[in-house]
Enzyme design. Sequence first.
Site, mmCIF file in Angstrom:
data_model
loop_
_atom_site.group_PDB
_atom_site.id
_atom_site.type_symbol
_atom_site.label_atom_id
_atom_site.label_comp_id
_atom_site.label_asym_id
_atom_site.label_seq_id
_atom_site.Cartn_x
_atom_site.Cartn_y
_atom_site.Cartn_z
ATOM 1 N N GLU A 198 9.270 3.538 6.449
ATOM 2 C CA GLU A 198 10.044 1.621 6.469
ATOM 3 C C GLU A 198 11.275 1.302 7.161
ATOM 4 O O GLU A 198 11.541 1.851 7.155
ATOM 5 C CB GLU A 198 9.049 1.710 5.302
ATOM 6 N N LYS A 253 -8.929 -9.295 3.556
ATOM 7 C CA LYS A 253 -7.174 -8.251 3.162
ATOM 8 C C LYS A 253 -6.504 -9.385 2.571
ATOM 9 O O LYS A 253 -5.980 -10.015 2.434
ATOM 10 C CB LYS A 253 -6.533 -8.275 5.498
ATOM 11 N N GLN A 277 4.372 -10.996 -0.272
ATOM 12 C CA GLN A 277 4.690 -12.078 0.835
ATOM 13 C C GLN A 277 2.803 -13.191 0.481
ATOM 14 O O GLN A 277 3.211 -14.698 0.606
ATOM 15 C CB GLN A 277 3.401 -11.490 2.583
ATOM 16 N N ALA A 287 -3.543 -8.453 -0.987
ATOM 17 C CA ALA A 287 -2.525 -7.198 -2.164
ATOM 18 C C ALA A 287 -3.215 -7.259 -3.055
ATOM 19 O O ALA A 287 -3.220 -6.003 -3.532
ATOM 20 C CB ALA A 287 -1.236 -7.930 -2.565
ATOM 21 N N ASP A 327 -3.763 -4.094 5.250
ATOM 22 C CA ASP A 327 -4.096 -4.503 6.491
ATOM 23 C C ASP A 327 -4.593 -4.072 7.724
ATOM 24 O O ASP A 327 -5.755 -4.505 8.257
ATOM 25 C CB ASP A 327 -2.912 -5.688 7.036
ATOM 26 N N CYS A 346 -8.969 -13.493 -3.996
ATOM 27 C CA CYS A 346 -7.937 -14.744 -3.151
ATOM 28 C C CYS A 346 -8.072 -15.903 -4.369
ATOM 29 O O CYS A 346 -8.827 -16.876 -4.084
ATOM 30 C CB CYS A 346 -9.155 -15.198 -1.886
ATOM 31 N N VAL A 399 7.234 4.845 12.880
ATOM 32 C CA VAL A 399 6.620 5.194 14.069
ATOM 33 C C VAL A 399 6.325 4.188 14.920
ATOM 34 O O VAL A 399 5.462 3.055 15.270
ATOM 35 C CB VAL A 399 5.781 5.295 13.137
ATOM 36 N N CYS A 444 -4.644 -11.840 3.720
ATOM 37 C CA CYS A 444 -5.170 -13.584 2.995
ATOM 38 C C CYS A 444 -5.761 -14.445 3.792
ATOM 39 O O CYS A 444 -5.547 -15.437 3.936
ATOM 40 C CB CYS A 444 -3.786 -14.320 2.553
ATOM 41 N N GLY A 502 0.377 -1.390 0.005
ATOM 42 C CA GLY A 502 0.387 0.331 -0.019
ATOM 43 C C GLY A 502 0.990 1.330 -0.074
ATOM 44 O O GLY A 502 0.491 2.056 -0.443
#
Length: 437
Positions: free
Chosen positions: A62, A331, A70, A333, A323, A366, A105, A188, A41
């Site tokens: 990040e 949830k 994944q 990709a 997610d 999916c 963060v 997923c 995202g």
Amino acid sequence: MQRTVRKCHKLYSLVRTLTTGVNSVNGERKYKVLVVGGGAGGCSVAAKYGSKFDKKSIAVIEPADVHYYQPMWTLVGGGMKSFEETGRPMSSVLPKGVDWVKDKVTGFEPTVNKVILGNGEKIQYDYLVVAVGNQLKYEQIKGLPEAFNTPGVCSNYSPLYVNQTYECLKNFKKGNAIFTFPSTPIKCPGAPQKILYITEDYLRRTGKLNNARLIYNSSLGVIFGVKKYADALWKVVKSRPQIEVNLRRNLVEVIPSERKAIFQNLDKPEEFFTHDYEMLHVTPPQGPPTALKGDLSDPIGYLDLNKTTLQHTKYKNVFGLGDCANTPNSKSAAAVAAQSVVVFQNLLSVINGKEPKLVYDGYASCPLVTSNSTCILAEFDYNLQPLETFPMNQAMERRSMFYLKKDLVPFIYWNLMLKGYWNGPKTLRNIMHLGMG
């Protein structure tokens, strides 16, 4: 002394602005758009923004050095892909020219438009995009994660354990192969049973199936949330006699010294079931990152968004996706791809003083891998109604859908989605269905 300090802050701000293009306010970095999270995202939204505006006006926070695709870990666990194929250096997937803040963060201060980094630094923003994913919580199951250091226990959900899955397949001799689905929302949600079917297929091809019992214990009350695909999956299960499906059973403890797994009956919480295992594939409980808990989150801790505009319900300069959001979609990709364009376009509207109008319909996909060469491609919306791309019955096991999952979709992910060029298959769907998709 205070006057000297103020002068130093001003000098630091001026030097930083001249040398990096980054604004600094009271000694704190400030960006027009700040993206928290370098996953699917965060990368896709940052790429979209960076392609149209000054790249130095955006930063991505990040901490990770490696970006993983994944969805491919299911195939890694089944021995169809290598783990090395799933990761690339973070520096190679973040948009070129945007600032990479390599830290995590630890807190959000939306009332003053700031985030707090792990090193204590605060960064200011005009607009914030939150895409921090979710957290794996193996520790909520007694005996984990310690049991991963013992034979037979694996999980496709973590880069630490995914390679153990194929080792479990190769080392399987006889007994129970158990697969779990936890009592929390997960990313997923098809993955826990994909590895079930892949394992059955592998054991059959290697002549071990007659000595195996495959048990899928799910905390859910259905095998899949969309009836069309649930009906198809029950047919798959019934065609494979060694597979046993138990619903409303949640893994609560692993005893590796005895190779036992204990499950709770969620409809009768006082009732427990104990299974011996030769192989145990664990899908961990999951939840939002702890740093998100606060003004930006709902009571559970997920990012509190309008489910259609993906704008925060309270702070109108904050958007989110993926997610970590409390949007009631599956949830995945694929969902992130569809969400990314909504976030980008609605963010532009807000920047330009307009109301966000683009709508996310809950699209998710999916690819339910059922063997080393077949797949059911489930696509659906918020209402759990099929939203299929191809003009065929996608609830059937198809070789074409398997190779789409295995080869084409990863290509799209690395070369289009992360670069901001892929917004999901909506346009393709309309073409395939002659504009009626």
